[in-house]
Design an enzyme around this catalytic site. Structure first.
Site, mmCIF file in Angstrom:
data_model
loop_
_atom_site.group_PDB
_atom_site.id
_atom_site.type_symbol
_atom_site.label_atom_id
_atom_site.label_comp_id
_atom_site.label_asym_id
_atom_site.label_seq_id
_atom_site.Cartn_x
_atom_site.Cartn_y
_atom_site.Cartn_z
ATOM 1 N N CYS A 115 -85.845 -42.322 116.996
ATOM 2 C CA CYS A 115 -85.438 -41.530 118.158
ATOM 3 C C CYS A 115 -86.530 -40.489 118.408
ATOM 4 O O CYS A 115 -87.575 -40.506 117.764
ATOM 5 C CB CYS A 115 -84.081 -40.876 117.923
ATOM 6 S SG CYS A 115 -84.018 -39.854 116.437
ATOM 7 N N THR A 116 -86.298 -39.572 119.328
ATOM 8 C CA THR A 116 -87.348 -38.637 119.734
ATOM 9 C C THR A 116 -87.798 -37.720 118.603
ATOM 10 O O THR A 116 -88.984 -37.615 118.302
ATOM 11 C CB THR A 116 -86.875 -37.789 120.927
ATOM 12 O OG1 THR A 116 -86.413 -38.646 121.967
ATOM 13 C CG2 THR A 116 -88.015 -36.916 121.448
#
EC number: 1.14.-.-
Length: 310
Positions: free
Chosen positions: A178-179
């Protein structure tokens, strides 16, 4: 020479039973250090993205790490020329990243952290199932080569997607990203609870991968969506070329902006035919306020920077 703005994404899963009492002292620490952005507090920990001068970010991190529970709070940094945030907020939440499944707690069970330097080798293994845990509009502008896109609109949809598509007895190795690392960390806790045994996640997320892995060795394709006025960053952590449609939040590129369905601040090719009349009217009114404020050289009325016309 103008000092660059430091953007720090930070989080930690840790039990904070007094999280409500931490709100005011944390807000004061942010204000005292000139820090903008939003931090979330919940019983399960802290999460958010903030920006300030180098001294401001260092001051906030020093304050946070003075609490023994947050001494090793994870953070990663990037830089920009202007403040990407114009407000300072601390919000109290049930979860610092909302999965909506009771009992999922990374403080009790979590997958195997994979350092950015080891990530390429892991995801190049043909036996590894690579899942992007981000929302569909984020995945659309960039992801790791070979990653599966769940096409979820929110993280709450992730559990049902997993149940409908994967089986612990068949999918032996699962890697997620994810980010900034928080969403895939919580996703790994959920996956373990569902019976998946070999669950891996990218430590520090995409942003830490960008920071530590040379671009010539990168297996990333595209830009990475970020939750501030930069909209996206490239592998070198410089601001990308995307704007954002404030009606549907979808990133828009030069081709989107050239579309007959693009109206700045009102609609874009991704949402023009699905907006309710109420939403459209609200967007039109908001855009008029923005244009009026810009013409009068006043601050952006909803807290963004004015971007140059494409």
């Amino acid at each position: 020479m103008t000092q660059p703005i430091v953007v720090a994404a930070l989080y930690k899963f840790v039990t904070l039973e007094d999280y409500a009492e931490l709100r005011e002292p944390l807000l004061k620490a942010m204000l005292d250090n000139g820090v903008k952005g939003t931090l979330l507090l919940a019983n399960e920990g802290i999460n958010g993205t903030v920006s300030a001068t180098r001294e401001g970010i260092d001051g906030l991190l020093t304050w946070l790490r003075s609490d023994p529970r947050l001494v090793d709070v994870d953070h990663k940094e990037s830089y920009c020329d202007e403040q990407p945030f114009y407000r300072t907020k601390v919000k109290l939440k049930k979860e610092i990243v909302t999965l909506g499944v009771p009992g999922v707690d990374p403080n009790n069970a979590v997958g195997t952290y994979v350092e950015p330097k080891d990530w390429n080798a892991l995801i190049s293994d043909p036996e590894v199932l690579l899942i992007d845990t981000r929302n569909d509009y984020e995945v659309a502008i960039g992801t790791f080569k070979g990653a599966i896109d769940p096409k979820t609109e929110t993280f709450r949809e992730f559990p049902e997607y997993i149940k409908a598509n994967f089986d612990p007895s068949k999918h032996k190795k699962v890697a997620m990203f994810c980010t900034g690392g928080i969403r895939c960390e919580k996703a790994s806790s959920y996956m373990l609870g569902e019976g998946f045994e070999a669950v891996y996640h990218l430590k520090g997320g995409i942003l830490k991968y960008f920071e530590e892995v040379p671009q010539e060795e990168s297996l990333w394709d595209g830009d990475c969506f970020v939750f501030d006025n930069r909209v996206t960053v490239r592998h070198d952590l410089t601001e990308g070329e995307y704007d954002q449609c404030h009606a549907c939040r979808h990133p828009v590129n030069a081709q989107d902006r050239a579309s007959e369905h693009y109206s700045p601040g009102v609609s874009c090719p991704h949402c023009w035919d699905s907006l309710s009349e109420k939403t459209r009217r609200s967007a039109i009114d908001r855009q008029k306020q923005i244009e009026l404020a810009k013409a009068r050289n006043l601050p952006h009325p909803i807290g963004y920077n004015y971007k140059a016309e494409a």
